[in-house]
Write a protein that holds these residues in place. Structure first.
Motif, PDB file in Angstrom:
ATOM      1  N   ILE A   1     -10.018  -1.451   2.966  1.00  0.00           N
ATOM      2  CA  ILE A   1      -8.729  -2.096   2.688  1.00  0.00           C
ATOM      3  C   ILE A   1      -8.905  -3.605   2.644  1.00  0.00           C
ATOM      4  O   ILE A   1      -8.369  -4.287   1.755  1.00  0.00           O
ATOM      5  CB  ILE A   1      -7.675  -1.714   3.752  1.00  0.00           C
ATOM      6  CG1 ILE A   1      -7.345  -0.220   3.679  1.00  0.00           C
ATOM      7  CG2 ILE A   1      -6.388  -2.528   3.556  1.00  0.00           C
ATOM      8  CD1 ILE A   1      -6.450   0.277   4.807  1.00  0.00           C
TER       9      ILE A   1
ATOM     10  N   ILE B   1      -3.956   4.977  -1.065  1.00  0.00           N
ATOM     11  CA  ILE B   1      -4.854   5.617  -0.106  1.00  0.00           C
ATOM     12  C   ILE B   1      -4.571   7.113  -0.129  1.00  0.00           C
ATOM     13  O   ILE B   1      -3.478   7.556   0.231  1.00  0.00           O
ATOM     14  CB  ILE B   1      -4.666   5.062   1.315  1.00  0.00           C
ATOM     15  CG1 ILE B   1      -5.007   3.573   1.354  1.00  0.00           C
ATOM     16  CG2 ILE B   1      -5.536   5.830   2.309  1.00  0.00           C
ATOM     17  CD1 ILE B   1      -4.782   2.926   2.710  1.00  0.00           C
TER      18      ILE B   1
ATOM     19  N   ILE C   1       0.838  -1.201   0.000  1.00  0.00           N
ATOM     20  CA  ILE C   1       0.000   0.000   0.000  1.00  0.00           C
ATOM     21  C   ILE C   1       0.871   1.247   0.000  1.00  0.00           C
ATOM     22  O   ILE C   1       1.888   1.302   0.692  1.00  0.00           O
ATOM     23  CB  ILE C   1      -0.926   0.009   1.242  1.00  0.00           C
ATOM     24  CG1 ILE C   1      -1.945  -1.127   1.177  1.00  0.00           C
ATOM     25  CG2 ILE C   1      -1.645   1.350   1.385  1.00  0.00           C
ATOM     26  CD1 ILE C   1      -2.816  -1.229   2.410  1.00  0.00           C
TER      27      ILE C   1
END
Length: 607
Positions: A242, A66, A2
């Protein structure tokens, strides 16, 4: 892997959520000024253009982006969108909360529009609370009108103001905790200009100060985000998204409580009853203020009632109600004239939901086993939707198969008969895993040690941590670590890392288990032993009536009201002493302090 794009309050939250996975991720900020500890993250600094971000994502196998950046970081949002489309990487936008757009504020589509509207209204003296980066787009205005800009007193901001040629004497520096009204009284501007920065950007503080001062507020609307971004609000919403988009990141998945599911089903049922339309999802507000959306599996009508079903998903927590059907039927009755809110929603136990047979649970004996928090959540969702002030909603909660499920819980011992309880204080089920939780404790404690903390304050969770943080306000946030139920393991970690002082905050429910020698206090492993507590009361020389009364309690917190002040001062110090006798040997080279915390957050006893 991520990549989080942060630098804001929301960036801090995204890091906190990502750290729960104990997996590596990247956290990127434009500058180096944000102070943040990433327990498992790799910190990156420096702005990336689309080509640079694309290369980074390819080279580091990034599978999820994100966006937790400032809402006005428009160039970054556009860069993220380009990279997302090019590499087919999903984007989660961790969004701020915004108040409704009040009509008494002057809304501007852009800075150019703001200049146009301010000039049309004859504003000659302006206080700009829009940040140093808005000096350039507002240049045409401040070059010809008296304007103050409030900025952060740091070299980067001062340099940018100087570069733009803004008069230094018109700079006002932000002071933490500053009273906005005093600034307005000092400068006497005709208006203020701000951005739609949301609650975390202190938007309403600025607006309320201007209203008190009686001057107009010009607000530049936040930029529109790309439609392809998945918008989420709150930590739990972020974690669930997520888990959905990158299932392998978290070793264990979170879930929702029966209370949250019942609330979602109740709201959907009322909407179905009023609209006669099938409901496929239901958005509710958790006690934390966070909004979540749960899928609705079935919608049914029968006469003047409607029923909706939500399938309980507990994630990876070994919950007996996982995959159970939480069915809620809502029927309206016009009988609320003169009733308060608690009477406008009437709760009933349907199939598989238990009935309370003993006192001590905070619920009426003979009533449905629907706990206080789910009741409050259901009321706050249903009452605003009721068609008239005289409407009453009759809410019947059912869990098919619940009576059999209840036999695998502690409900029979608690005096709940005929089914399960509808429970939950947060609405979220955190997955229970000894290995993962203990690994997380070690990582957090290691971070605290690495930044020089000599004192570790361990506590069971967020509630007790709030109390302890106010008590030890001078300690950094990293000093506070949740032990959950793993008191013994946390103390071992503290000993391994060489902490000189450990402060253990504990509430009565866990204290009565720890005093008996259970260093893991999870309710799946151990329950309150009333016989043991009676022995402690005898040893403490409590009144005989107190000893007898302990056998009738259902929950440990009843001890606070059961014991007289005299007996409390005998019983609780001895209970803490027994707790410490099991804990102190685990920390042979450190100083251990135990604090017994009341339900109201007061430290009543110390050992």
């Amino acid at each position: 892997m991520i990549l989080i794009l942060g630098g804001t309050t929301e960036g801090r939250v995204a890091v906190r959520v990502a750290d729960e996975a104990a997996a590596t991720y990247y956290y990127s900020t434009k500058g180096t000024l944000q102070s943040i500890e990433c327990a498992h993250g790799i910190r990156l600094t420096g702005a990336m253009n689309a080509e640079e971000m694309e290369c980074f994502c390819r080279d580091h196998a990034i599978k999820l982006l994100i966006d937790a950046a400032h809402p006005f970081a428009q160039v970054l949002h556009q860069t993220i969108e380009k990279v997302s489309k090019c590499l087919q990487i999903p984007v989660i936008r961790y969004e701020r909360r915004y108040p409704p757009r009040d009509e008494d504020l002057i809304w501007c589509d852009s800075y150019a529009d703001a200049i146009h509207q301010m000039e049309n209204k004859g504003i000659q003296r302006l206080l700009a609370l829009s940040g140093v980066n808005t000096l350039a787009p507002l240049r045409p205005y401040w070059r010809s009108h008296t304007t103050w800009f409030r900025i952060l007193e740091r070299e980067e901001s001062l340099s940018l103001a100087e570069k733009q040629g803004f008069p230094q004497e018109r700079l006002v520096f932000y002071r933490e905790g500053e009273d906005e009204l005093k600034l307005l009284e000092q400068l006497h501007p005709d208006a203020i200009l701000t951005k739609e920065s949301g609650f975390s950007g202190y938007f309403m503080d600025k607006v309320n100060a201007a209203r008190q001062f009686g001057i107009p507020v010009f607000v530049v609307k936040r930029p529109t985000l790309p439609e392809t971004f998945y918008r989420v609000y709150g930590e739990d919403g972020l974690r669930k998204q997520i888990e959905r988009l990158l299932p392998e990141f978290f070793p264990l998945k979170s879930g929702y409580t029966t209370g949250a599911c019942a609330t979602a089903a109740a709201k959907a049922a009322l909407l179905a009853l009023l609209s006669r339309k099938e409901q496929t999802e239901s958005q509710i507000t958790l006690p934390s203020g966070e909004q979540i959306t749960l899928p609705v599996a079935y919608t049914e009508w029968a006469g003047c009632s409607a029923t909706c079903t939500v399938i309980k998903e507990s994630g990876d927590d070994p919950d007996v109600t996982n995959h159970s059907r939480i069915r809620v039927t809502v029927q309206l009755s016009p009988e609320a004239s003169g009733c308060d809110d608690t009477e406008r929603v009437i709760f009933q136990a349907g199939e598989g939901v238990g009935t309370v047979s003993l006192p001590g649970l905070g619920l009426k004996v003979g009533g449905p086993a629907i706990n206080a928090t789910p009741r409050k959540m259901i009321r706050q969702e249903l009452i605003p939707l009721l068609p008239s002030p005289d409407s009453v909603a009759i809410v019947t909660v059912s869990v098919p198969g619940g009576e059999e499920l209840a036999k695998r819980t502690f409900n029979p011992k608690l005096g709940i008969i005929g089914g399960i309880s509808i429970i939950g204080t947060s609405g979220i089920v955190r997955p229970f895993s000894s290995d993962a939780f203990i690994a997380s404790i070690r990582k957090e404690a290691s971070v605290a040690k690495a930044i020089g903390c000599e004192t570790l304050v361990i506590n069971s969770g967020a509630k007790s941590e709030r109390y302890l943080r106010s008590l030890y306000a001078s300690l950094p946030p990293q000093s506070f670590v949740h032990y959950g139920n793993f008191i013994g393991e946390t103390l071992k970690i503290a000993a391994d890392l060489g902490f000189k002082q450990v402060i253990l905050g504990i509430m009565i429910g866990k204290a009565v288990k720890l005093a008996e020698g259970f260093l893991d206090t999870h309710s799946k492993k151990v329950v309150m032993n009333k016989g043991f507590l009676q022995d402690v009361a005898k040893e403490a020389k409590c009144e005989e009536a107190t000893v007898d009364a302990i056998n009738r309690i259902t929950l440990a917190r009843e001890l606070w009201e059961l014991l007289t002040e005299k007996d409390q001062n005998r019983f609780f110090p001895l209970l803490l002493q027994k707790c410490k006798s099991y804990c102190a040997p685990i920390l042979p080279d450190g100083e251990l302090t135990l604090l017994l915390i009341s339900e109201e957050g007061k430290v009543l006893y110390q050992s």
